[in-house]
Enzyme design. Structure first.
Site, PDB file in Angstrom:
ATOM      1  N   MET A  30       0.845  -1.201   0.000  1.00  0.00           N
ATOM      2  CA  MET A  30       0.000   0.000   0.000  1.00  0.00           C
ATOM      3  C   MET A  30       0.881   1.253   0.000  1.00  0.00           C
ATOM      4  SD  MET A  30      -3.397  -0.922   2.080  1.00  0.00           S
ATOM      5  CE  MET A  30      -2.772  -0.714   3.715  1.00  0.00           C
ATOM      6  N   GLY A  31       2.166   1.084  -0.317  1.00  0.00           N
ATOM      7  CA  GLY A  31       3.053   2.247  -0.407  1.00  0.00           C
ATOM      8  C   GLY A  31       3.569   2.700   0.943  1.00  0.00           C
ATOM      9  N   LEU A  33       6.724   3.136   1.537  1.00  0.00           N
ATOM     10  CA  LEU A  33       7.636   1.997   1.610  1.00  0.00           C
ATOM     11  C   LEU A  33       8.744   2.205   2.641  1.00  0.00           C
ATOM     12  CD1 LEU A  33       7.964   1.309  -2.225  1.00  0.00           C
ATOM     13  CD2 LEU A  33       6.343   0.320  -0.595  1.00  0.00           C
ATOM     14  N   HIS A  37       9.219  -3.497   3.312  1.00  0.00           N
ATOM     15  CA  HIS A  37       8.768  -3.691   1.926  1.00  0.00           C
ATOM     16  C   HIS A  37       9.961  -4.008   1.016  1.00  0.00           C
ATOM     17  CE1 HIS A  37       5.586  -0.735   3.385  1.00  0.00           C
ATOM     18  NE2 HIS A  37       4.863  -1.761   3.008  1.00  0.00           N
ATOM     19  N   GLN A 148       5.936 -11.684   7.147  1.00  0.00           N
ATOM     20  CA  GLN A 148       5.461 -12.384   8.348  1.00  0.00           C
ATOM     21  C   GLN A 148       4.792 -11.411   9.324  1.00  0.00           C
ATOM     22  OE1 GLN A 148       8.534 -14.447  10.702  1.00  0.00           O
ATOM     23  NE2 GLN A 148       7.263 -13.948  12.469  1.00  0.00           N
ATOM     24  N   SER A 186       4.214   1.170   8.054  1.00  0.00           N
ATOM     25  CA  SER A 186       3.957   2.488   7.441  1.00  0.00           C
ATOM     26  C   SER A 186       3.280   3.425   8.426  1.00  0.00           C
ATOM     27  CB  SER A 186       3.067   2.336   6.208  1.00  0.00           C
ATOM     28  OG  SER A 186       3.658   1.443   5.302  1.00  0.00           O
ATOM     29  N   ARG A 187       2.542   2.856   9.382  1.00  0.00           N
ATOM     30  CA  ARG A 187       1.813   3.710  10.331  1.00  0.00           C
ATOM     31  C   ARG A 187       2.705   4.217  11.471  1.00  0.00           C
ATOM     32  NH1 ARG A 187      -2.107  -0.196   8.966  1.00  0.00           N
ATOM     33  NH2 ARG A 187      -4.042   0.674   8.146  1.00  0.00           N
TER      34      ARG A 187
HETATM   35  P1  AMP Z   1       1.457  -2.978   3.472  1.00  0.00           P
HETATM   36  O1  AMP Z   1       2.012  -1.939   2.568  1.00  0.00           O
HETATM   37  O2  AMP Z   1       1.403  -2.581   4.907  1.00  0.00           O
HETATM   38  O3  AMP Z   1       0.160  -3.547   2.956  1.00  0.00           O
HETATM   39  O4  AMP Z   1       2.481  -4.175   3.440  1.00  0.00           O
HETATM   40  C1  AMP Z   1       2.870  -4.764   2.232  1.00  0.00           C
HETATM   41  C2  AMP Z   1       3.679  -6.006   2.514  1.00  0.00           C
HETATM   42  O5  AMP Z   1       4.825  -5.657   3.278  1.00  0.00           O
HETATM   43  C3  AMP Z   1       2.899  -7.043   3.362  1.00  0.00           C
HETATM   44  O6  AMP Z   1       3.187  -8.338   2.861  1.00  0.00           O
HETATM   45  C4  AMP Z   1       3.463  -6.831   4.735  1.00  0.00           C
HETATM   46  O7  AMP Z   1       3.385  -7.981   5.542  1.00  0.00           O
HETATM   47  C5  AMP Z   1       4.913  -6.498   4.409  1.00  0.00           C
HETATM   48  N1  AMP Z   1       5.544  -5.811   5.541  1.00  0.00           N
HETATM   49  C6  AMP Z   1       5.055  -4.757   6.228  1.00  0.00           C
HETATM   50  N2  AMP Z   1       5.878  -4.442   7.260  1.00  0.00           N
HETATM   51  C7  AMP Z   1       6.895  -5.330   7.212  1.00  0.00           C
HETATM   52  C8  AMP Z   1       8.058  -5.537   8.002  1.00  0.00           C
HETATM   53  N3  AMP Z   1       8.338  -4.777   9.059  1.00  0.00           N
HETATM   54  N4  AMP Z   1       8.899  -6.550   7.664  1.00  0.00           N
HETATM   55  C9  AMP Z   1       8.624  -7.342   6.596  1.00  0.00           C
HETATM   56  N5  AMP Z   1       7.540  -7.196   5.805  1.00  0.00           N
HETATM   57  C10 AMP Z   1       6.685  -6.204   6.110  1.00  0.00           C
END
Ligand code: AMP
Length: 284
Positions: A30-31, A33, A37, A148, A186-187
């Site tokens: 969802m960006g 990054l 990511h 994970q 991201s939050r």
């Molecule tokens: P999101 O942009 O939050 O939807 O995340 C996109 C992908 O990045 C998802 O598969 C998340 O599980 C992964 N992700 C988010 N935070 C982490 C992190 N700290 N370590 C590894 N992968 C992550």
């Protein structure tokens, strides 16, 4: 890096490459990054010929409209990072490219959307499966990479892939953390300085669980970690649970091959989730 806004254009582009024998690794995001990511992009590059990332803040998975409106969207920064990490193609659609106004989606997810995140965020995993199915249909990746960090999301997507017989291999990548242990998210940018320090309680609760696991029963671990979380200032715990990592059922005893502790809490206005294997470090 090639950037596509339309489903048809990226579908056509990838179809040609696939016909030429190139394998496709897909990283949905969802960006906003961060290094988490980017670790998925690296993993994709190690396994597939071509790395495709998507950035789409999917409205159907937000049950809180304010959260959707406030979600960070630093697109120029994201583009720079993707180029730096040698992403080959980015799918960057607008909402009306992915949805029309009269759509209905419902997939049976068993217990998965009734427990933990599913219970606290009703409809969230319906929205997640709805968009991931559309993205898989459009890009037809050979591999898809997930963190994970969102463990229950992986369980949900694996369930959908099996149920709908989608031809894709899911790859789970370890959680990337800040130096002090906070899982990247991201939050996190919205945590106030004091909250940022308080947020460490989640990582601490998981490492405490890992430590207790050596000597204590599951019930004792749950009791002691929950008591620890209660002492942490600013932390409103939503759940701390220990699950069978394969079946995703709650555990009351250590009778499972791999056990995972999962925690969620509110800190001010922000929700944070995290998890950790108890008996195998980074299993996948
Ligand atoms: P999101 O942009 O939050 O939807 O995340 C996109 C992908 O990045 C998802 O598969 C998340 O599980 C992964 N992700 C988010 N935070 C982490 C992190 N700290 N370590 C590894 N992968 C992550």
């Amino acid at each position: 890096m090639k950037i596509f806004n339309s489903r048809e254009a990226i579908h056509y582009y990838l179809d040609n490459l696939r016909s030429a024998g190139r394998s496709i690794g897909f990283v949905p995001t969802m960006g906003a990054l961060h290094a988490g990511h980017l670790s998925l992009i690296n993993a994709a590059r190690g396994k597939a010929d071509l790395v495709v990332c998507s950035i789409f803040v999917n409205p159907t998975q937000f049950n809180d409209k304010r959260d959707l409106e406030n979600y960070p969207r630093p697109i120029e920064d994201d583009l720079r990072k993707l180029r730096e990490f040698k992403c080959d193609a980015l799918f960057l659609p607008e909402v009306d490219e992915m949805y029309n106004s009269s759509e209905f989606w419902k997939i049976e997810l068993g217990n998965l959307d009734k427990i933990l995140e599913g219970k606290i965020r009703p409809g969230h995993y319906q929205g997640v499966t709805q968009i991931v199915k559309k993205l898989f249909d459009t890009l037809k990746p050979d591999f898809a990479f997930f963190g994970q960090k969102d463990y229950q999301q992986i369980m949900v997507i694996a369930h959908m892939v099996k149920k709908l017989k989608i031809r894709v291999e899911l790859v789970i990548c370890p959680i990337i953390r800040e130096n002090d242990g906070l899982a990247m998210s991201s939050r996190n940018v919205y945590l106030l300085p004091e909250e940022r320090l308080q947020a460490l309680a989640l990582f601490k609760s998981l490492t405490l669980a890992q430590e207790l696991f050596k000597t204590e029963s599951i019930l004792q671990i749950k009791k002691q970690v929950s008591a620890f979380l209660e002492t942490c200032p600013g932390i409103e715990t939503e759940y701390f649970e220990i699950f069978n990592a394969h079946t995703f059922d709650p555990l009351t005893s250590k009778r499972a091959k791999t056990m995972i502790a999962l925690v969620a809490a509110r800190i001010g206005k922000i929700r944070i989730i995290d998890n950790m294997y108890l008996n195998k470090a980074n299993l996948y």
